[in-house]
Motif scaffolding. Structure first.
Motif, short mmCIF file in Angstrom:
data_model
loop_
_atom_site.label_atom_id
_atom_site.label_comp_id
_atom_site.label_asym_id
_atom_site.label_seq_id
_atom_site.Cartn_x
_atom_site.Cartn_y
_atom_site.Cartn_z
N VAL A 29 -32.08 26.04 -32.29
CA VAL A 29 -32.62 26.45 -30.99
C VAL A 29 -33.71 27.51 -31.12
N PRO A 30 -33.46 28.68 -31.74
CA PRO A 30 -34.55 29.66 -31.88
C PRO A 30 -35.66 29.16 -32.80
N ALA A 31 -35.32 28.31 -33.76
CA ALA A 31 -36.36 27.76 -34.64
C ALA A 31 -37.33 26.89 -33.84
N VAL A 32 -36.81 26.07 -32.96
CA VAL A 32 -37.67 25.20 -32.14
C VAL A 32 -38.49 26.03 -31.15
N VAL A 33 -37.89 27.08 -30.59
CA VAL A 33 -38.64 27.98 -29.72
C VAL A 33 -39.78 28.62 -30.51
N GLY A 34 -39.47 29.09 -31.71
CA GLY A 34 -40.50 29.68 -32.57
C GLY A 34 -41.58 28.69 -32.94
N LEU B 131 -40.64 25.83 -39.41
CA LEU B 131 -40.30 24.46 -39.81
C LEU B 131 -39.39 24.45 -41.03
N ALA B 132 -39.72 25.28 -42.02
CA ALA B 132 -38.91 25.34 -43.24
C ALA B 132 -37.50 25.86 -42.95
N LEU B 133 -37.40 26.89 -42.12
CA LEU B 133 -36.08 27.45 -41.81
C LEU B 133 -35.25 26.49 -40.95
N ALA B 134 -35.90 25.74 -40.08
CA ALA B 134 -35.18 24.73 -39.29
C ALA B 134 -34.63 23.66 -40.23
N ALA B 135 -35.45 23.20 -41.17
CA ALA B 135 -34.99 22.20 -42.14
C ALA B 135 -33.87 22.77 -43.00
N TRP B 136 -33.98 24.05 -43.39
CA TRP B 136 -32.96 24.70 -44.21
C TRP B 136 -31.62 24.77 -43.45
N ALA B 137 -31.68 25.10 -42.16
CA ALA B 137 -30.46 25.16 -41.35
C ALA B 137 -29.82 23.78 -41.24
N LEU B 138 -30.64 22.76 -41.03
CA LEU B 138 -30.10 21.40 -40.94
C LEU B 138 -29.51 20.95 -42.28
N LEU B 139 -30.17 21.30 -43.37
CA LEU B 139 -29.65 20.96 -44.69
C LEU B 139 -28.30 21.63 -44.93
N ALA B 140 -28.20 22.90 -44.55
CA ALA B 140 -26.94 23.63 -44.76
C ALA B 140 -25.81 23.03 -43.94
N GLY B 141 -26.10 22.65 -42.71
CA GLY B 141 -25.04 22.16 -41.83
C GLY B 141 -24.67 20.71 -41.99
N TRP C 189 -23.16 25.32 -36.09
CA TRP C 189 -23.98 26.49 -36.46
C TRP C 189 -25.40 26.06 -36.80
N SER C 190 -25.52 24.94 -37.47
CA SER C 190 -26.84 24.43 -37.84
C SER C 190 -27.66 24.10 -36.60
N LEU C 191 -27.04 23.45 -35.64
CA LEU C 191 -27.74 23.10 -34.40
C LEU C 191 -28.04 24.35 -33.57
N PHE D 281 -28.35 32.95 -38.36
CA PHE D 281 -28.10 32.77 -39.80
C PHE D 281 -27.07 33.79 -40.30
N LEU D 282 -27.21 35.05 -39.89
CA LEU D 282 -26.29 36.11 -40.36
C LEU D 282 -24.87 35.86 -39.88
N VAL D 283 -24.70 35.63 -38.58
CA VAL D 283 -23.35 35.43 -38.04
C VAL D 283 -22.74 34.14 -38.59
N GLY D 284 -23.53 33.09 -38.68
CA GLY D 284 -23.02 31.84 -39.24
C GLY D 284 -22.65 31.99 -40.71
N GLY D 285 -23.46 32.74 -41.45
CA GLY D 285 -23.16 32.97 -42.86
C GLY D 285 -21.91 33.80 -43.05
N LEU D 286 -21.72 34.82 -42.21
CA LEU D 286 -20.53 35.66 -42.31
C LEU D 286 -19.29 34.91 -41.85
N ALA D 287 -19.44 34.03 -40.86
CA ALA D 287 -18.30 33.24 -40.38
C ALA D 287 -17.89 32.19 -41.41
N ALA D 288 -18.86 31.64 -42.12
CA ALA D 288 -18.62 30.63 -43.17
C ALA D 288 -17.58 29.60 -42.76
N PRO D 289 -17.88 28.80 -41.74
CA PRO D 289 -16.88 27.83 -41.27
C PRO D 289 -16.54 26.80 -42.36
N ARG D 290 -15.30 26.38 -42.34
CA ARG D 290 -14.83 25.42 -43.36
C ARG D 290 -15.01 23.97 -42.91
#
Length: 165
Positions: free
Chosen positions: A78-83, A151-161, A72-74, A55-64
């Motif tokens: 990976v760590p979300a599914v492991v968690g 689960l919430a953070l995985a959904a949040w990552a997918l929503l963002a991406g 980045w979302s996918l 999340f940090l590196v993806g947020g700082l990279a802020a791809p266009r």
């Protein structure tokens, strides 16, 4: 201001802040409330740390480009599914405790004797003390809350991406 309409950067940095807060609370519970983590808890912390780092590196990279945001979302998934796997298994062990009363040797001892993959496999076969419920909030144990957060953070990552900009 609607957080679902925030930029990719803001959404990913908020995901990082959530992971950092969750890890901070885990350390508070360990060092202030003196509830020692079991191996499952340690692996869940590692998954939160890895997810927070993505999340940090993806947020700082802020791809266009939309493709890079999806990547980045996918990657965060990976760590979300492991968690989710570790928190789900830990919740299962707590709901249906095995008959053996021991969680086995400590994590440090296992790491000295086996590879990370072997230790991960051993932790997933947990028995005994990993089933103890030392902390609850609103009727849910800590691994159950971790499962909901993953689960919430995985959904949040997918929503963002995958949200159209």
């Amino acid at each position: 201001m609607n957080p679902f309409r925030w930029s990719f950067r803001k959404q990913f940095l908020l995901g990082f802040a959530c992971c950092a807060a969750l890890l901070g609370y885990a350390f508070y519970v360990q060092f202030h409330l003196r509830i020692q983590p079991c191996p499952f808890c340690i692996f869940q912390r590692i998954a939160f740390a890895a997810l927070g780092l993505v999340f940090l590196v993806g947020g700082l990279a802020a791809p266009r480009s939309q493709g890079a945001r999806k990547a980045w979302s996918l990657l965060a998934l990976v760590p979300a599914v492991v968690g989710i796997g570790y928190a789900g298994r830990h919740s299962w062990v707590q709901l249906y405790p095995p008959e053996m009363p021991s969680c086995g040797p400590g994590l440090n001892f296992m790491l000295e004797r086996q590879s990370w993959l072997g230790v991960a496999r051993k932790v997933l076969m947990a028995d005994g003390d990993c089933s103890n419920i030392n902390w609850q909030f609103l009727g849910l144990s800590m691994p159950m809350w971790c499962l909901l957060w993953f689960l919430a953070l995985a959904a949040w990552a997918l929503l963002a991406g995958f949200r159209r900009r």
